[in-house]
Design a protein around this motif. Structure first.
Motif, mmCIF file in Angstrom:
data_model
loop_
_atom_site.group_PDB
_atom_site.id
_atom_site.type_symbol
_atom_site.label_atom_id
_atom_site.label_comp_id
_atom_site.label_asym_id
_atom_site.label_seq_id
_atom_site.Cartn_x
_atom_site.Cartn_y
_atom_site.Cartn_z
ATOM 1 N N GLU A 61 0.823 -1.209 0.000
ATOM 2 C CA GLU A 61 0.000 0.000 0.000
ATOM 3 C C GLU A 61 0.860 1.263 0.000
ATOM 4 N N ILE A 62 1.965 1.223 0.720
ATOM 5 C CA ILE A 62 2.851 2.381 0.808
ATOM 6 C C ILE A 62 3.683 2.542 -0.466
ATOM 7 N N LYS A 63 4.310 1.479 -0.914
ATOM 8 C CA LYS A 63 5.229 1.532 -2.059
ATOM 9 C C LYS A 63 4.516 1.569 -3.409
ATOM 10 N N LYS A 64 3.303 1.013 -3.458
ATOM 11 C CA LYS A 64 2.492 0.985 -4.676
ATOM 12 C C LYS A 64 3.266 0.546 -5.934
ATOM 13 N N PRO A 65 3.830 -0.650 -5.918
ATOM 14 C CA PRO A 65 4.544 -1.091 -7.127
ATOM 15 C C PRO A 65 3.598 -1.145 -8.323
ATOM 16 N N LYS A 66 4.080 -0.672 -9.441
ATOM 17 C CA LYS A 66 3.253 -0.665 -10.650
ATOM 18 C C LYS A 66 2.968 -2.085 -11.131
ATOM 19 N N TYR A 67 4.000 -2.931 -11.060
ATOM 20 C CA TYR A 67 3.864 -4.312 -11.515
ATOM 21 C C TYR A 67 4.288 -5.282 -10.414
ATOM 22 N N ILE A 68 3.616 -6.408 -10.379
ATOM 23 C CA ILE A 68 3.992 -7.501 -9.489
ATOM 24 C C ILE A 68 4.062 -8.768 -10.336
ATOM 25 N N ILE A 69 5.129 -9.504 -10.179
ATOM 26 C CA ILE A 69 5.341 -10.705 -10.989
ATOM 27 C C ILE A 69 5.011 -11.935 -10.156
ATOM 28 N N PHE A 70 4.142 -12.764 -10.719
ATOM 29 C CA PHE A 70 3.634 -13.962 -10.049
ATOM 30 C C PHE A 70 3.915 -15.176 -10.924
ATOM 31 N N ASN A 71 4.581 -16.164 -10.370
ATOM 32 C CA ASN A 71 4.849 -17.402 -11.090
ATOM 33 C C ASN A 71 3.782 -18.426 -10.714
ATOM 34 N N GLU A 72 3.068 -18.908 -11.701
ATOM 35 C CA GLU A 72 1.980 -19.871 -11.463
ATOM 36 C C GLU A 72 2.453 -21.313 -11.322
ATOM 37 N N ASP A 73 3.678 -21.595 -11.695
ATOM 38 C CA ASP A 73 4.113 -22.994 -11.782
ATOM 39 C C ASP A 73 5.301 -23.275 -10.870
ATOM 40 N N TYR A 74 5.062 -24.059 -9.838
ATOM 41 C CA TYR A 74 6.136 -24.466 -8.932
ATOM 42 C C TYR A 74 6.150 -25.973 -8.723
ATOM 43 N N PHE A 90 -2.552 -12.584 -1.622
ATOM 44 C CA PHE A 90 -3.134 -12.907 -2.925
ATOM 45 C C PHE A 90 -4.502 -12.253 -3.083
ATOM 46 N N ASN A 91 -5.311 -12.245 -2.035
ATOM 47 C CA ASN A 91 -6.609 -11.559 -2.092
ATOM 48 C C ASN A 91 -6.424 -10.059 -2.311
ATOM 49 N N TYR A 92 -5.438 -9.477 -1.633
ATOM 50 C CA TYR A 92 -5.141 -8.056 -1.831
ATOM 51 C C TYR A 92 -4.768 -7.795 -3.289
ATOM 52 N N LEU A 93 -3.921 -8.640 -3.858
ATOM 53 C CA LEU A 93 -3.528 -8.476 -5.257
ATOM 54 C C LEU A 93 -4.727 -8.559 -6.184
ATOM 55 N N ASN A 94 -5.593 -9.507 -5.948
ATOM 56 C CA ASN A 94 -6.776 -9.656 -6.802
ATOM 57 C C ASN A 94 -7.709 -8.458 -6.722
ATOM 58 N N GLN A 95 -7.730 -7.785 -5.590
ATOM 59 C CA GLN A 95 -8.581 -6.606 -5.431
ATOM 60 C C GLN A 95 -7.952 -5.346 -6.015
ATOM 61 N N ASN A 96 -6.634 -5.254 -5.986
ATOM 62 C CA ASN A 96 -5.955 -4.010 -6.332
ATOM 63 C C ASN A 96 -5.106 -4.052 -7.597
ATOM 64 N N TRP A 106 4.673 -16.917 -15.932
ATOM 65 C CA TRP A 106 4.640 -15.734 -15.079
ATOM 66 C C TRP A 106 3.501 -14.804 -15.482
ATOM 67 N N VAL A 107 2.739 -14.392 -14.498
ATOM 68 C CA VAL A 107 1.672 -13.425 -14.707
ATOM 69 C C VAL A 107 2.206 -12.072 -14.250
ATOM 70 N N ILE A 108 1.977 -11.046 -15.069
ATOM 71 C CA ILE A 108 2.375 -9.689 -14.707
ATOM 72 C C ILE A 108 1.110 -8.961 -14.263
ATOM 73 N N PHE A 109 1.053 -8.692 -12.967
ATOM 74 C CA PHE A 109 -0.070 -7.923 -12.416
ATOM 75 C C PHE A 109 0.273 -6.441 -12.506
ATOM 76 N N GLU A 110 -0.727 -5.625 -12.838
ATOM 77 C CA GLU A 110 -0.536 -4.174 -12.900
ATOM 78 C C GLU A 110 -1.475 -3.508 -11.912
ATOM 79 N N ASN A 111 -0.954 -2.526 -11.211
ATOM 80 C CA ASN A 111 -1.728 -1.790 -10.212
ATOM 81 C C ASN A 111 -2.902 -1.094 -10.911
ATOM 82 N N LYS A 112 -4.114 -1.318 -10.433
ATOM 83 C CA LYS A 112 -5.307 -0.724 -11.015
ATOM 84 C C LYS A 112 -5.380 0.787 -10.801
#
Length: 114
Positions: A61-74, A90-96, A106-112
């Motif tokens: 919430e403080i740093k507000k990264p524009k992108y977050i990288i998530f690896n789906e396969d482990y 993960f719930n926070y990421l899905n909301q924001n 790898w999924v690239i999440f972008e800050n809404k």
């Protein structure tokens, strides 16, 4: 591996990062693209308690990264999937964040909000 080289090349070609934030066990990525971590949570398998997840969310919430990288396969690691072990984060990421792109596993999440 070839997958990491492809990911690195694609990220450097298509994205601008001031810092990099991971939601994965891929602690090597910031070093490959030569960017600092956005938060102090850069080695996820050592954190997992509710208090640490809340602290991680607070830093996001403080740093507000524009992108977050998530690896789906482990499948190659005998660890609980990151999205299950860190369900509050993960719930926070899905909301924001929204899915911006997918590069191999790898999924690239972008800050809404940015």
């Amino acid at each position: 591996s070839e997958n990491y080289i492809y990911l690195k090349d694609t990220l450097l070609k298509n994205y601008e990062f001031e810092c990099i934030q991971l939601f994965s066990y891929d602690a090597i990525l910031p070093f490959l693209i030569k960017k600092k971590f956005c938060t102090k949570y850069n080695f996820l398998y050592v954190a997992g308690s509710d208090d640490l997840q809340k602290s991680f969310i607070k830093q996001l919430e403080i740093k507000k990264p524009k992108y977050i990288i998530f690896n789906e396969d482990y499948r190659f690691l005998p660890l609980i999937p990151v999205e299950k072990r860190f369900d509050k984060v993960f719930n926070y990421l899905n909301q924001n964040y929204k899915t911006n792109d997918k590069i191999l596993n790898w999924v690239i999440f972008e800050n809404k909000k940015l």
